[in-house]
Design a protein around this motif. Structure first.
Motif: not given
Length: 233
Positions: A110-115, A187-188
């Motif tokens: 999940y993108a939220s987990h990293y961003l 890629l972020s």
């Protein structure tokens, strides 16, 4: 291959640059394939297909595009599966270990987990993806009960966009928009996610780290392709 989306429009590709149409068709297939791999555990039938060479043409295409090392690593896992009687069970266990466990250090897709700070879910990336799906008149299929910023959803959206090559006067804009999405939405965080996968040594098979590395290489290749097409257009 099955889609994560409930419904998609039928799009017309007549009177469009044939190079763009051909590239878009291939890109859509590849994004769709990657999406299915991370959406849910592979079934026995799919694994048997890959063991029998069902993905050989795809691996050859990816190798031809400059991702030979990554494609060979994935193909090597297909061969490993053939030597294990319980490969489907073990691979499903690997999937659960990587993507279904809780914890800030887990490689959750999940993108939220990293961003978003703190490794939380349902953050700003999920809200942005929800709005993006709505603006494209797409909604997730009911059985897929995951946040909208799940990696598989983002890849399915790229597959949809690649197939939606029905704006012949606006190819440059399509290329620019898709390249920007790859850069900002994928890629972020993909390298951080990949590093966490590689750090887990308890997996029976290295399928998901291998296919994750292949995906990361493909995303960069596709972004560069789209940027070059934008300049040429």
């Amino acid at each position: 291959m099955p889609s994560l989306f409930f419904a998609e429009q039928q799009l017309n590709s007549e009177h469009i640059d044939p190079e763009w149409v051909a590239a878009s068709s291939l890109r859509s297939q590849l994004y769709g394939w990657f999406s299915t791999l991370f959406a849910r555990e592979l079934g026995r039938d799919a694994m048997a297909l890959y063991q029998g060479g069902g993905a050989a043409d795809m691996m050859a295409v990816l190798a031809e595009l400059g991702m030979g090392c990554e494609a060979d690593a994935v193909a090597g896992v297909f061969q490993e599966w053939a030597r294990h009687a319980d490969a489907a069970v073990e691979n499903a266990a690997d999937f659960a270990t990587l993507f279904l466990m809780e914890g800030r250090a887990c490689p959750l897709p999940y993108a939220s987990h990293y961003l978003d700070g703190g490794g939380q879910l349902y953050g700003k990336p999920a809200l942005l993806m929800r709005a993006m799906l709505a603006s494209n008149r797409l909604r997730l299929d009911e059985p897929f009960k995951e946040p909208e910023d799940h990696l598989a959803v983002m890849l399915a959206l790229m597959s949809h966009w690649a197939r939606a090559c029905d704006r012949p006067a606006d190819l440059s804009s399509q290329a620019r928009e898709q390249a920007a999405f790859i850069e900002s939405a994928l890629l972020s965080w993909i390298d951080a996610w990949l590093a966490r996968m590689h750090a887990i040594k308890s997996l029976t098979f290295r399928f998901y780290p291998a296919v994750g590395a292949l995906l990361a290489a493909f995303l960069r290749q596709d972004r560069d392709f789209l940027r070059s097409f934008e300049v040429e257009a």
